[in-house]
Design an enzyme around this catalytic site. Structure first.
Site, PDB file in Angstrom:
ATOM      1  N   MET A   1     137.989 132.875  78.405  1.00  0.00           N
ATOM      2  CA  MET A   1     138.387 133.479  77.131  1.00  0.00           C
ATOM      3  C   MET A   1     139.368 132.625  76.339  1.00  0.00           C
ATOM      4  SD  MET A   1     136.390 135.904  77.206  1.00  0.00           S
ATOM      5  CE  MET A   1     136.805 136.958  75.825  1.00  0.00           C
ATOM      6  N   ARG A   2     139.472 131.353  76.641  1.00  0.00           N
ATOM      7  CA  ARG A   2     140.351 130.458  75.873  1.00  0.00           C
ATOM      8  C   ARG A   2     139.504 129.450  75.129  1.00  0.00           C
ATOM      9  NH1 ARG A   2     145.779 132.250  76.265  1.00  0.00           N
ATOM     10  NH2 ARG A   2     145.884 133.375  78.227  1.00  0.00           N
TER      11      ARG A   2
ATOM     12  N   ASN B   1     128.899 125.991  77.468  1.00  0.00           N
ATOM     13  CA  ASN B   1     129.351 127.383  77.362  1.00  0.00           C
ATOM     14  C   ASN B   1     128.130 128.297  77.290  1.00  0.00           C
ATOM     15  OD1 ASN B   1     131.149 129.592  76.898  1.00  0.00           O
ATOM     16  ND2 ASN B   1     130.663 129.488  74.708  1.00  0.00           N
TER      17      ASN B   1
ATOM     18  N   HIS C   1     126.958 131.958  75.636  1.00  0.00           N
ATOM     19  CA  HIS C   1     127.400 132.919  74.623  1.00  0.00           C
ATOM     20  C   HIS C   1     126.419 134.092  74.570  1.00  0.00           C
ATOM     21  CE1 HIS C   1     129.432 134.429  71.133  1.00  0.00           C
ATOM     22  NE2 HIS C   1     128.255 134.589  70.556  1.00  0.00           N
TER      23      HIS C   1
HETATM   24  C1  GRF Z   1     129.064 136.771  79.430  1.00  0.00           C
HETATM   25  O1  GRF Z   1     128.454 137.763  78.647  1.00  0.00           O
HETATM   26  C2  GRF Z   1     129.077 135.451  78.714  1.00  0.00           C
HETATM   27  O2  GRF Z   1     127.983 135.277  77.853  1.00  0.00           O
HETATM   28  C3  GRF Z   1     130.343 135.528  77.898  1.00  0.00           C
HETATM   29  O3  GRF Z   1     131.271 136.188  78.738  1.00  0.00           O
HETATM   30  C4  GRF Z   1     130.553 137.037  79.647  1.00  0.00           C
HETATM   31  C5  GRF Z   1     131.005 136.666  81.023  1.00  0.00           C
HETATM   32  O4  GRF Z   1     130.493 137.538  81.990  1.00  0.00           O
HETATM   33  N1  GRF Z   1     130.786 134.228  77.477  1.00  0.00           N
HETATM   34  P1  GRF Z   1     130.694 137.222  83.533  1.00  0.00           P
HETATM   35  O5  GRF Z   1     132.193 137.061  83.765  1.00  0.00           O
HETATM   36  O6  GRF Z   1     129.941 135.971  83.850  1.00  0.00           O
HETATM   37  O7  GRF Z   1     130.155 138.425  84.234  1.00  0.00           O
END
Ligand code: GRF
Length: 265
Positions: A135-136, A157, A159
Site C-alpha cells: 500500500m505504499r 504490480n 491492480h
Molecule cells: C489485490 O486485490 C491486489 O490487486 C491489490 O491489493 C489486493 C491484495 O490482496 N493490489 P492480497 O493481499 O494479495 O490478498
C-alpha cells in the site's frame, strides 16, 4: 534467464497473491523462488504466510521516518545519493503545485524509508520485485535504483481493475460503482505514476446484475491468482520486451508510450 529467478515480494495485507506466487514457484508454474517478503505493516497476514513457507521476512518502518512536527528531516540524515531536484522533476505522486517544502518533506521521508528498504533487500539479490497488495507508492528514488540497474524494468504490480480505468486504492469498488458490465485485473511494470506503467497482462470477468462489490472482488481475486504467476513466468522466461512506440492519433497528436511485447517461443 536460464536459472530460477529470485523474487522479492512486498505486501501490506492478507497476501493471497503472495500465496499464489509461492505455490506457483513450488509446483513449477514459475521458474523462480520467493527469496524474501517485505512489508510496511508488522501485522500483515501475508508475513505469516511467508514464515509458514520458510521465507525470510523484512519490515520497513515508513511511519518512523515522518517528522512529528511536519518539518523536513535534517539534510545530514538524507541518503547520500538523494537528488531532491531530480526526484521533484520525475515524481507524479503529488500535485506539481504542492508547496515546495511539503513536496520536499514528502519525497525525503519516502526516500529515507526506501533507502532502508533497498538496504534490506540487497542481500537477497532479487531479479524481480513484485508488489502484491503493497500500500505504499514507490518514488523515483527507489524505482531508478532497481529498474535502471539491469537496463530493464523489474518491479511489477497487480491492480484490481482493467487499467487504465480505475487506478488508485479501490479498483473493485470503483469498477462496481461505475456500473461496468466487465471488470478485471492488470499486471504492469511500475513507473513513476500511479498504476500507469506498461501493461503485461490482463484478465476480465463479467459483472452480473446480482453481483455486489464483494462478489466481484471474489471473481477478480480468483483471476489475480492465475494472472500474476503467468506474468512472472513470462519474466522468468525473459519473454517481456518493453518497446517505446510512437503513434499518431487521428487528430494529429503524437503519442509516445512504452508497451510490453510478449516474445513468442
Ligand atoms: C489485490 O486485490 C491486489 O490487486 C491489490 O491489493 C489486493 C491484495 O490482496 N493490489 P492480497 O493481499 O494479495 O490478498
Amino acid at each position: 534467464m536460464a536459472s530460477n529467478i529470485r523474487i522479492a515480494a512486498l505486501i501490506s495485507g492478507g497476501g493471497t497473491n503472495l500465496q499464489a506466487i509461492i505455490d506457483a514457484c513450488k509446483n513449477g508454474r514459475i521458474d523462480g523462488e520467493v527469496v524474501c517478503v517485505g512489508s510496511d505493516n508488522p501485522r500483515a497476514l501475508g508475513l505469516e504466510r511467508a514464515r509458514a513457507n520458510g521465507i525470510p521476512t523484512i519490515l520497513v518502518d515508513y511511519a518512523g521516518h515522518m517528522s512529528r512536527d511536519g518539518s523536513i528531516p535534517p539534510q545530514d540524515k538524507w541518503p547520500d545519493d538523494l537528488d531532491v531536484d531530480d526526484l521533484i522533476a520525475k515524481q507524479s505522486l503529488w500535485p506539481v503545485d504542492l508547496n515546495r517544502s511539503r513536496l520536499v518533506r514528502s519525497l525525503v521521508t519516502r526516500a529515507l524509508a526506501e533507502a532502508r528498504l533497498l538496504g534490506v533487500l540487497r542481500p537477497y539479490r532479487p531479479d524481480l520485485i513484485v508488489l502484491a497488495g503493497f500500500m505504499r507508492m514507490l518514488s523515483p528514488y527507489f524505482i531508478d535504483r532497481i529498474h535502471l540497474k539491469g537496463g530493464k524494468p523489474c518491479i511489477m504490480n497487480i491492480h484490481p481493475a482493467l487499467l487504465p480505468a480505475f487506478p488508485g486504492i479501490d479498483g473493485y469498488g470503483d469498477t462496481y460503482r461505475y456500473g461496468c458490465k466487465i471488470g478485471g485485473c492488470t499486471v504492469h511494470f511500475v513507473d513513476y505514476g500511479e498504476d500507469s506503467g506498461p501493461i503485461i497482462g490482463q484478465k476480465a470477468y463479467v459483472i452480473e446484475p446480482e453481483d455486489t462489490i464483494e462478489s466481484i472482488k471474489a471473481k477478480g481475486l480468483r483471476l489475480e491468482w492465475e494472472l500474476y504467476p503467468e506474468c512472472i513466468q513470462l519474466f522468468a522466461q525473459d519473454r517481456l520486451l518493453p518497446v517505446k512506440m510512437t503513434y499518431t492519433r487521428p487528430n494529429g497528436q503524437i503519442l509516445q508510450r512504452t508497451v510490453v511485447k510478449i516474445v513468442q517461443t
